[in-house]
Design an enzyme around this catalytic site. Sequence first.
Site, mmCIF file in Angstrom:
data_model
loop_
_atom_site.group_PDB
_atom_site.id
_atom_site.type_symbol
_atom_site.label_atom_id
_atom_site.label_comp_id
_atom_site.label_asym_id
_atom_site.label_seq_id
_atom_site.Cartn_x
_atom_site.Cartn_y
_atom_site.Cartn_z
ATOM 1 N N GLU A 16 0.685 -1.311 -0.075
ATOM 2 C CA GLU A 16 -0.193 -0.020 0.118
ATOM 3 C C GLU A 16 0.672 1.342 0.057
ATOM 4 O O GLU A 16 0.372 2.298 -0.409
ATOM 5 C CB GLU A 16 -0.753 0.066 1.423
ATOM 6 C CG GLU A 16 -2.303 -0.554 0.862
ATOM 7 C CD GLU A 16 -3.072 0.008 -0.014
ATOM 8 O OE1 GLU A 16 -3.220 1.114 -0.281
ATOM 9 O OE2 GLU A 16 -3.286 -0.804 -1.225
ATOM 10 N N HIS A 31 3.599 1.738 -1.718
ATOM 11 C CA HIS A 31 4.152 2.000 -3.082
ATOM 12 C C HIS A 31 2.806 2.512 -3.899
ATOM 13 O O HIS A 31 2.858 3.251 -4.647
ATOM 14 C CB HIS A 31 4.542 0.665 -3.741
ATOM 15 C CG HIS A 31 5.865 0.126 -3.358
ATOM 16 N ND1 HIS A 31 5.708 -1.191 -2.573
ATOM 17 C CD2 HIS A 31 6.982 0.543 -3.118
ATOM 18 C CE1 HIS A 31 6.865 -1.158 -2.270
ATOM 19 N NE2 HIS A 31 7.836 -0.439 -2.557
ATOM 20 N N LYS A 53 8.857 7.742 3.877
ATOM 21 C CA LYS A 53 9.361 6.507 4.434
ATOM 22 C C LYS A 53 11.020 6.349 4.510
ATOM 23 O O LYS A 53 11.624 6.015 5.521
ATOM 24 C CB LYS A 53 8.866 5.275 3.764
ATOM 25 C CG LYS A 53 9.442 3.970 4.459
ATOM 26 C CD LYS A 53 8.964 3.480 5.485
ATOM 27 C CE LYS A 53 9.796 2.405 5.960
ATOM 28 N NZ LYS A 53 10.552 1.233 5.171
ATOM 29 N N ASP A 54 11.478 6.683 3.254
ATOM 30 C CA ASP A 54 13.008 6.697 2.969
ATOM 31 C C ASP A 54 13.246 8.252 2.958
ATOM 32 O O ASP A 54 13.891 9.030 1.865
ATOM 33 C CB ASP A 54 13.459 6.172 1.508
ATOM 34 C CG ASP A 54 13.069 4.666 1.932
ATOM 35 O OD1 ASP A 54 13.743 3.629 2.120
ATOM 36 O OD2 ASP A 54 11.989 4.156 1.569
HETATM 37 P P1 AMP Z 1 11.150 0.536 -2.314
HETATM 38 O O1 AMP Z 1 10.629 -0.496 -3.330
HETATM 39 O O2 AMP Z 1 11.340 0.200 -1.126
HETATM 40 O O3 AMP Z 1 12.426 1.120 -3.017
HETATM 41 O O4 AMP Z 1 10.298 1.728 -2.340
HETATM 42 C C1 AMP Z 1 9.892 2.466 -3.532
HETATM 43 C C2 AMP Z 1 9.352 3.888 -3.163
HETATM 44 O O5 AMP Z 1 8.191 3.587 -2.246
HETATM 45 C C3 AMP Z 1 10.322 4.721 -2.297
HETATM 46 O O6 AMP Z 1 9.982 6.171 -2.736
HETATM 47 C C4 AMP Z 1 9.610 4.521 -0.811
HETATM 48 O O7 AMP Z 1 10.039 5.607 -0.089
HETATM 49 C C5 AMP Z 1 8.268 4.329 -1.017
HETATM 50 N N1 AMP Z 1 7.651 3.951 0.133
HETATM 51 C C6 AMP Z 1 7.937 2.482 0.535
HETATM 52 N N2 AMP Z 1 7.214 2.307 1.589
HETATM 53 C C7 AMP Z 1 6.581 3.216 1.908
HETATM 54 C C8 AMP Z 1 5.455 3.302 2.747
HETATM 55 N N3 AMP Z 1 5.235 2.802 3.745
HETATM 56 N N4 AMP Z 1 4.898 4.602 2.759
HETATM 57 C C9 AMP Z 1 5.140 5.431 1.895
HETATM 58 N N5 AMP Z 1 6.089 5.260 0.618
HETATM 59 C C10 AMP Z 1 6.736 4.279 0.761
#
Ligand code: AMP
Length: 285
Positions: free
Chosen positions: A37, A39, A151-152
């Site tokens: 959710e 993403h 988140k990041d």
């Molecule tokens: P990742 O697949 O972990 O590299 O994340 C891809 C994107 O989704 C990055 O911009 C993250 O910051 C964002 N993201 C991951 N988890 C969350 C979350 N819980 N809430 C909001 N954005 C998120």
Amino acid sequence: MAVRLIKSIPEMQSEAESLRLAGKRIGFVPTMGYLHEGHLSLVRLARERADVVVVSIFVNPTQFGPNEDYDRYPRDLDRDLRLAEEAGADIVFNPSVEDMYPQPYHTYVLVEKLTEPLCGASRPNFFRGVTTVVTKLFHIVKPHFAVFGQKDAQQAIVIQQMVRDLNFDLDIVVAPIVREEDGLALSSRNTYLNPQERQDALVLYRALQKARQLIDGGERSSEVILREMRKIVESVPSSRIDYISIVDAETLQDLRELRGDVLIALAVWIGQTRLIDNMILRGLR
Ligand code: AMP
């Protein structure tokens, strides 16, 4: 409309070029897949502001350290395609590692300073990998804007700096953290947690809530707040603190006193899983 899967880099580039020529606004959400959710909230946000939404799914080897979880990182493209489509994506771009990093490969993008503290301290090549892959993806997808999650938080700040410094002609949108009902920030890595660890993982959010409570009560000393946060995290035996930091939300430098825009960020190992979470407080006085 069904989502279109593109694996070839030249095909994605020429599609992006045609879309731009047709005057379409391209919104881009880079991910490593195993969509949740968090993403999908980014995809929906992009959907509101774009004519065409591109989601990339690429587990980027250059941002993992040698002993990190690259090999076991969860992957499920069919599921991701379905979820991306439901959230409103038009194109899923899923290149291969061989195409993204043809051998020999020698070129990296490095953002200095902002990549040194917090996650940069314990993951030395992480941000170099992130800024390099994001640069490549921007060149391939040619977006008008890209959405990243808070988140990041450090990653979003580093990317914004890179976009400014290198004159990327696009906007960066930062979207709020999506959490489970009990407060755990959604992450693809949550799938590593066993039921006990899933419970223990709540200490990250609890520590942030404690910080907020203290700040609401007028506390402005980082030392005091950090001490209380550490106590909460250390209350579960499966935890090991990587860092808990209170920094200026722009420079990422440690703050002794909370003033202005403040980022409170933590990275904690729960068993074998490293989790991160954070909170930004603006205009503290
Ligand atoms: P990742 O697949 O972990 O590299 O994340 C891809 C994107 O989704 C990055 O911009 C993250 O910051 C964002 N993201 C991951 N988890 C969350 C979350 N819980 N809430 C909001 N954005 C998120």
